[in-house]
Design a protein around this motif. Sequence first.
Motif, PDB file in Angstrom:
ATOM      1  N   THR A  97       4.862 -11.831 -15.967  1.00  0.00           N
ATOM      2  CA  THR A  97       6.019 -11.222 -15.293  1.00  0.00           C
ATOM      3  C   THR A  97       6.034  -9.718 -15.567  1.00  0.00           C
ATOM      4  OG1 THR A  97       7.405 -11.691 -17.206  1.00  0.00           O
ATOM      5  CG2 THR A  97       7.449 -13.307 -15.400  1.00  0.00           C
ATOM      6  N   PRO A  98       6.593  -8.940 -14.622  1.00  0.00           N
ATOM      7  CA  PRO A  98       6.564  -7.482 -14.807  1.00  0.00           C
ATOM      8  C   PRO A  98       7.427  -7.022 -15.976  1.00  0.00           C
ATOM      9  CG  PRO A  98       7.331  -8.081 -12.581  1.00  0.00           C
ATOM     10  CD  PRO A  98       7.202  -9.349 -13.342  1.00  0.00           C
ATOM     11  N   CYS A 104       7.092  -2.461  -2.143  1.00  0.00           N
ATOM     12  CA  CYS A 104       6.932  -2.187  -3.580  1.00  0.00           C
ATOM     13  C   CYS A 104       7.539  -3.311  -4.430  1.00  0.00           C
ATOM     14  CB  CYS A 104       7.561  -0.849  -3.949  1.00  0.00           C
ATOM     15  SG  CYS A 104       6.630   0.538  -3.282  1.00  0.00           S
ATOM     16  N   VAL A 105       8.684  -3.825  -4.004  1.00  0.00           N
ATOM     17  CA  VAL A 105       9.306  -4.914  -4.774  1.00  0.00           C
ATOM     18  C   VAL A 105       8.400  -6.154  -4.743  1.00  0.00           C
ATOM     19  CG1 VAL A 105      11.246  -6.537  -4.813  1.00  0.00           C
ATOM     20  CG2 VAL A 105      11.675  -4.087  -4.526  1.00  0.00           C
ATOM     21  N   ALA A 106       7.902  -6.481  -3.553  1.00  0.00           N
ATOM     22  CA  ALA A 106       7.063  -7.690  -3.424  1.00  0.00           C
ATOM     23  C   ALA A 106       5.791  -7.553  -4.257  1.00  0.00           C
ATOM     24  CB  ALA A 106       6.720  -7.928  -1.951  1.00  0.00           C
ATOM     25  N   ALA A 140       4.755  -9.652  -7.642  1.00  0.00           N
ATOM     26  CA  ALA A 140       3.485 -10.398  -7.693  1.00  0.00           C
ATOM     27  C   ALA A 140       2.556  -9.845  -8.772  1.00  0.00           C
ATOM     28  CB  ALA A 140       2.818 -10.331  -6.326  1.00  0.00           C
ATOM     29  N   GLY A 141       2.998  -8.782  -9.461  1.00  0.00           N
ATOM     30  CA  GLY A 141       2.181  -8.210 -10.539  1.00  0.00           C
ATOM     31  C   GLY A 141       0.994  -7.407 -10.018  1.00  0.00           C
ATOM     32  N   MET A 142       1.092  -6.953  -8.775  1.00  0.00           N
ATOM     33  CA  MET A 142      -0.048  -6.258  -8.154  1.00  0.00           C
ATOM     34  C   MET A 142       0.153  -4.739  -8.195  1.00  0.00           C
ATOM     35  SD  MET A 142      -1.984  -8.642  -6.433  1.00  0.00           S
ATOM     36  CE  MET A 142      -2.497  -7.969  -4.876  1.00  0.00           C
ATOM     37  N   ASP A 143      -0.873  -4.030  -8.673  1.00  0.00           N
ATOM     38  CA  ASP A 143      -0.843  -2.573  -8.556  1.00  0.00           C
ATOM     39  C   ASP A 143      -0.873  -2.218  -7.067  1.00  0.00           C
ATOM     40  OD1 ASP A 143      -0.924  -2.565 -11.250  1.00  0.00           O
ATOM     41  OD2 ASP A 143      -2.998  -1.855 -11.434  1.00  0.00           O
ATOM     42  N   HIS A 144      -0.233  -1.113  -6.731  1.00  0.00           N
ATOM     43  CA  HIS A 144      -0.153  -0.797  -5.298  1.00  0.00           C
ATOM     44  C   HIS A 144       0.110   0.688  -5.098  1.00  0.00           C
ATOM     45  CE1 HIS A 144       3.856  -1.868  -6.802  1.00  0.00           C
ATOM     46  NE2 HIS A 144       4.332  -0.981  -5.952  1.00  0.00           N
ATOM     47  N   ARG A 186      12.347   3.718   4.382  1.00  0.00           N
ATOM     48  CA  ARG A 186      12.965   3.111   3.200  1.00  0.00           C
ATOM     49  C   ARG A 186      12.737   1.605   3.098  1.00  0.00           C
ATOM     50  NH1 ARG A 186      18.542   4.729   3.502  1.00  0.00           N
ATOM     51  NH2 ARG A 186      17.799   6.753   2.799  1.00  0.00           N
ATOM     52  N   GLU A 187      13.112   0.891   4.151  1.00  0.00           N
ATOM     53  CA  GLU A 187      13.073  -0.573   4.048  1.00  0.00           C
ATOM     54  C   GLU A 187      11.637  -1.072   3.842  1.00  0.00           C
ATOM     55  OE1 GLU A 187      15.270  -2.466   7.152  1.00  0.00           O
ATOM     56  OE2 GLU A 187      14.482  -4.429   6.605  1.00  0.00           O
TER      57      GLU A 187
END
Length: 316
Positions: free
Chosen positions: A115-116, A76-78, A82-86, A69-70
């Motif tokens: 911004t997202p 995912c939040v970071a 940062a506007g990065m697909d992941h 989880r952590e």
Amino acid sequence: MSVDDALLCEDSGVYKTLLESTRAIPWKIEWATLRFAYIGPQIEALLGWSAQSWLTVQDWADRIHPEDRERVFNFCVAQSQAGMDHEADYRALRKDGEFVWIRDVVHVVRHADGTPEALIGFMFDISERKRTEERLLDMQRELEELSYKDGLTGVANRRRFDVAMETEWRNAQRLRRPVSLIVLDIDYFKQYNDHYGHLEGDECLKRVAKALEGVLRGPRDLLCRFGGEEFVLLLPDTDEGAAMALAWRCLDLVDKALIPHAGHGPGKRLTLSAGVNAAVPKEHDEVNPFIAVADRRLYLAKERGRARVVTDDGVL
Ligand SMILES: Nc1nc2c(ncn2[C@@H]2O[C@H](COP(=O)(O)OP(=O)(O)OP(=O)(O)O)[C@@H](O)[C@H]2O)c(=O)[nH]1
């Protein structure tokens, strides 16, 4: 409704049908509210939770395995900030309490200022792939173990010895501690083979290895088949006196195994000869000369009549 609008409506119906008939599960989260705007109904077949039960990012986080989880949440939040697909792999909780490996592939939709605005993505069920990966890892571990094992006797092989000897030598140098080596060789093994046959010779090697295992004091002591009818015992943190005692114990254990050796006399039992070397290696000392000394002492033991331990280079 204009023709274009009608086409668009029809198109989005087609898209929705397509999206909801794939095995991948589509979803969308509004960044401002961190709420699900959409999740494909297929989610229920995979995890048991209905699409309606996915309301917020918290629902998603709560259904991730506690061990993942952590890491996954923070990543995912970071990436989103940062506007990065992941993409992220994690175990998702099923309603029945089991876990399913999921790969979440995420695209960040951004406002003009970067911004997202929303996250949209697909969840893929990768449990079969994970199972295959685990099986491959198991096989790799098994292969690695086998590659360090002597096929006949099951004790460590020469390859393993080379690695362990190098490691223990460096440890002994660094810690200024003694390290000992006992080289053991079956006496008159050629006659044994000649008398009983090669297969019995193999059985005899297994019995000797079994007997020698009785001398091991803990996980760092290492018994290896060096090749043919020769074994070595690598003894970290062991000085010459202790090594000599252990070498005699090896001979004693094989004697007590009562392996007959009629090949060199009626009523005779199988015996071993041993050469011992011990050292507190200095910084630049090499390991091969250390092994060579133990080997030379083994041959002295043979010369001196066999069934004995030699710990010095003196001549008779
Ligand atoms: N059965 C069997 N025999 C082996 C194996 N590896 C080596 N040998 C035999 O071990 C014997 C070793 O013979 P030598 O080196 O002459 O030594 P020895 O007869 O024990 O004589 P000393 O060591 O001088 O007492 C040879 O006959 C090899 O064929 C094995 O895996 N299985």
